[in-house]
Design a protein around this motif. Structure first.
Motif, PDB file in Angstrom:
ATOM      1  N   ALA B 182       1.013  -0.929  -0.133  1.00  0.00           N
ATOM      2  CA  ALA B 182       0.194  -0.068  -0.238  1.00  0.00           C
ATOM      3  C   ALA B 182       0.969   1.172  -0.363  1.00  0.00           C
ATOM      4  CB  ALA B 182      -0.747   0.310   1.089  1.00  0.00           C
ATOM      5  N   GLU B 185       2.201   2.542  -3.527  1.00  0.00           N
ATOM      6  CA  GLU B 185       1.072   2.972  -3.792  1.00  0.00           C
ATOM      7  C   GLU B 185       0.678   4.387  -3.668  1.00  0.00           C
ATOM      8  OE1 GLU B 185      -2.646   1.690  -5.182  1.00  0.00           O
ATOM      9  OE2 GLU B 185      -1.281  -0.777  -4.809  1.00  0.00           O
ATOM     10  N   ASN B 186       0.482   4.977  -2.209  1.00  0.00           N
ATOM     11  CA  ASN B 186       0.726   5.926  -1.651  1.00  0.00           C
ATOM     12  C   ASN B 186       0.606   6.365  -0.200  1.00  0.00           C
ATOM     13  OD1 ASN B 186      -0.886   7.968  -0.474  1.00  0.00           O
ATOM     14  ND2 ASN B 186      -3.127   7.700  -1.740  1.00  0.00           N
ATOM     15  N   VAL B 188       1.343   8.759   1.415  1.00  0.00           N
ATOM     16  CA  VAL B 188       0.775   9.862   2.150  1.00  0.00           C
ATOM     17  C   VAL B 188      -0.621   9.341   2.900  1.00  0.00           C
ATOM     18  CG1 VAL B 188      -0.565  12.368   2.678  1.00  0.00           C
ATOM     19  CG2 VAL B 188       1.760  11.848   1.003  1.00  0.00           C
ATOM     20  N   LEU B 189      -0.993   8.610   2.347  1.00  0.00           N
ATOM     21  CA  LEU B 189      -2.772   8.322   2.803  1.00  0.00           C
ATOM     22  C   LEU B 189      -2.081   6.772   3.993  1.00  0.00           C
ATOM     23  CD1 LEU B 189      -5.504   8.243   2.721  1.00  0.00           C
ATOM     24  CD2 LEU B 189      -5.296   5.938   0.687  1.00  0.00           C
ATOM     25  N   VAL B 190      -1.387   6.233   3.139  1.00  0.00           N
ATOM     26  CA  VAL B 190      -1.048   5.014   4.416  1.00  0.00           C
ATOM     27  C   VAL B 190      -0.167   5.742   5.962  1.00  0.00           C
ATOM     28  CG1 VAL B 190       0.284   3.271   4.266  1.00  0.00           C
ATOM     29  CG2 VAL B 190      -0.602   3.673   3.014  1.00  0.00           C
ATOM     30  N   GLN B 191       0.467   7.344   5.663  1.00  0.00           N
ATOM     31  CA  GLN B 191       0.501   7.203   7.127  1.00  0.00           C
ATOM     32  C   GLN B 191      -1.112   7.882   7.915  1.00  0.00           C
ATOM     33  OE1 GLN B 191       4.409   8.755   7.027  1.00  0.00           O
ATOM     34  NE2 GLN B 191       4.012   9.791   5.153  1.00  0.00           N
ATOM     35  N   THR B 192      -1.183   8.243   7.435  1.00  0.00           N
ATOM     36  CA  THR B 192      -3.533   8.818   7.825  1.00  0.00           C
ATOM     37  C   THR B 192      -3.549   8.139   8.484  1.00  0.00           C
ATOM     38  OG1 THR B 192      -4.380   8.369   5.848  1.00  0.00           O
ATOM     39  CG2 THR B 192      -3.656  10.993   6.043  1.00  0.00           C
ATOM     40  N   PHE B 193      -3.100   6.745   7.995  1.00  0.00           N
ATOM     41  CA  PHE B 193      -4.144   5.250   8.985  1.00  0.00           C
ATOM     42  C   PHE B 193      -2.784   5.001  10.162  1.00  0.00           C
ATOM     43  CE2 PHE B 193      -5.036   3.233   4.249  1.00  0.00           C
ATOM     44  CZ  PHE B 193      -5.955   4.257   4.965  1.00  0.00           C
ATOM     45  N   GLY B 194      -1.672   6.113  10.409  1.00  0.00           N
ATOM     46  CA  GLY B 194      -1.597   5.783  11.557  1.00  0.00           C
ATOM     47  C   GLY B 194      -0.042   5.137  11.565  1.00  0.00           C
ATOM     48  N   ILE B 195       0.307   4.986  10.093  1.00  0.00           N
ATOM     49  CA  ILE B 195       1.763   3.639  10.090  1.00  0.00           C
ATOM     50  C   ILE B 195       2.850   4.662   9.209  1.00  0.00           C
ATOM     51  CG2 ILE B 195       2.864   2.153   8.511  1.00  0.00           C
ATOM     52  CD1 ILE B 195      -0.556   1.093   7.983  1.00  0.00           C
TER      53      ILE B 195
END
Lengths: 236, 298
Positions: B182, B185-186, B188-195
């Motif tokens: 993931a 692919e993206n 920044v979005l994965v970071q917004t999930f807390g990773i």
């Protein structure tokens, strides 16, 4: 100073994309358990406001406080850990993951999130297609998956960016039902929505955004009195 | 006898010998190109330092043996860890600044790092190799009936297949692997999930480098432990990665073994072409399928 009852406070927030100054001192607060809708024309700064709160837009100034804590000092991955979930405008479904993998991707950050089976009962379409590649879903199903994966994490604040964009009316209605359910469960929702008719069925309060500022803020009970002005401001 | 009409007839034992050699080379191609693919997939960095990290793995094994008397089995664990630590230092101090730039900058930086590492080792140890014997338990031949198999070489093939399979399972079948895919692919979005994606990138580089170090330990008893052992291999490995598809895990593994075998067969039937056959295949693949055999077109 924290405002009484405010869960999330945005104060004099400025944000830039490169040289472009997009937010010009926007201020508002979100109260626990309410649904707040950011409304405004295209390009007013609504999406940027969400992205600046999360720290996706790092070039920002001003105060963002969550339960009194300054979020501007928190790294991007630390925001979700405080119970703030994000559903982006582009949905962000991962092509290299199946529906089931997409659903369980965000880590559980708090107790009280929905179980996988409970989510599949809420979204039967996803249950049927859990082994499919995430991006093979229809636009509406992808939107449901984008919301569903945050429900699992236990986040109690959800930032939703244009959840109905480009979707068929029947899907919009279904998403509305889901959001009503989340409201009933006490979730705090910040909703950015172009579709004002969708937002008005859900919102407890509205913040009108124009040129990167909050130009008005009012409760749902004042909506009728404000409609004439809004029609002019938003073209609704 | 094994014959290809109008080309050549060979005793079967010679054919098996070359196939084994191809399989061993393929094992190193697969392990190294796998590490490169993991790193490129996540970091978008073409890690030219991979050959130097492979050499470092072999040298650490040799040091552990000479300085501390730590045997091969200990080196098999400690040397990849040591190379992983070196990789963390490289990533934290230099490489992370390349992520926002064109991949060319990462390639140039890692090329420079390679020159520094290899130059330093050449200065201290010269270009000649140091001997590193295989462990006693894996020494000697094994008669398979149709051919004599040196046990250590069979071990290299087996353990490299297991390492490749384990890495593939880690990336394709585990939660950590899903984060990696993931984040590719993206991020920044994965970071917004807390990773914590920056930490994941550091660990990914360290893991890819540790695979190179692991290959270095496996190679030490077969080849001489030499400062140039990585340079000799890395260009071929890049050709394997490109033919398999940049960033494709499965592509790196399968293409590594296939091209190793093809190289071995070419040595049997047309030895003059054996040094170039992998590059010819790469060129044909690029012409017919620019994203590589297993790569996804952008």
């Amino acid at each position: 100073m924290p405002i009484d009852g405010a869960l999330l406070e945005i104060e004099d927030l400025n944000a830039w994309y490169g040289e472009s100054h997009v937010l010009h001192g926007i201020s508002f607060e979100v109260r626990e358990g309410e649904t707040l809708s950011l409304i405004g024309r295209n390009g007013a700064g609504k999406t940027t406001t969400l992205r600046a709160i999360l720290g996706i837009v790092r070039n920002r100034q001003g105060a963002i406080r969550f339960r009194g804590e300054d979020l501007t000092a928190v790294p991007l991955h630390g925001i979700a850990r405080r119970g703030i979930g994000y559903v982006p405008e582009e949905r962000g479904i991962f092509a290299s993951l199946t529906v089931a993998e997409n659903l369980v991707l965000p880590p559980v950050v708090k107790d009280g999130g929905m179980g996988e089976e409970e989510i599949y009962r809420l979204f039967p379409n996803l249950a049927e297609r859990r082994a499919s590649q995430g991006t093979k879903l229809s636009g509406g199903e992808q939107q449901m998956l984008a919301i569903a994966r945050i429900l699992r994490t236990g986040a109690n604040v959800i930032l939703l960016d244009e959840p109905t964009e480009g979707l068929a009316p029947v899907i919009v209605e279904r998403i509305g039902e889901v959001l009503k359910l989340l409201k009933a469960r006490g979730m705090t929702i910040v909703l950015v929505e172009q579709n004002f008719h969708f937002a008005r069925k859900l919102a407890d309060r509205y913040v009108v955004v124009e040129h990167g500022r909050a130009i008005d803020c009012f409760g749902a009970s004042e909506l009728d009195a404000k409609m004439a002005g809004l029609a002019e401001q938003l073209g609704v | 006898m094994f014959c290809i009409p109008y080309v050549k007839c060979l005793p079967l034992i010679a054919l098996y010998g070359q196939l084994l050699l191809g399989l061993i080379n393929g094992s190193f191609y697969a392990l190294l190109s796998l590490g490169l693919a993991v790193i490129f997939g996540m970091l978008r960095v073409i890690n030219f330092a991979h050959g130097a990290l492979y050499m470092l793995g072999a040298f650490v094994s040799w040091w552990l043996s000479i300085a501390f008397g730590i045997p091969y089995w200990g080196a098999l664990v400690l040397a990849p860890l040591a190379v992983g630590v070196v990789a963390v230092v490289i990533e934290k101090t230099m490489l992370h600044q390349m992520y926002r730039l064109d991949p060319l900058y990462g390639l140039l930086l890692t090329f420079g790092i390679t020159q520094v590492i290899e130059g330093t080792f050449r200065y201290f140890y010269g270009a000649s190799g140091q001997p590193y014997p295989p462990p006693a338990a894996l020494s000697g031949p094994l008669n398979l009936g149709f051919m004599i198999l040196p046990i250590y070489r069979g071990w290299v093939v087996l353990v490299s297949i297991l390492a490749c399979l384990g890495t593939w399972l880690l990336i394709e079948r585990t939660r950590i692997g899903a984060y990696l895919r993931a984040a590719t692919e993206n991020p920044v979005l994965v970071q917004t999930f807390g990773i914590n994606v920056p930490l994941m990138m550091t660990l990914t580089y360290a893991f890819g480098a540790a695979l190179a170090g692991f290959a270095g330990v496996l190679a030490a008893p077969i080849y001489q432990v030499s400062p140039l052992m990585g340079t000799n291999l890395i260009i071929i490995v890049f050709a394997v990665v490109v033919a398999g598809g940049m960033g494709s895990i499965l592509g790196a593994i399968v293409t590594g073994y296939i091209l190793g075998l093809l190289e071995g067969l070419t040595k049997v039937f047309y030895p003059e072409a054996s040094n170039i056959v992998i590059f010819v295949v790469m060129a044909i693949v690029l012409l017919l399928r620019p994203a590589g055999l297993f790569g996804r077109a952008a």
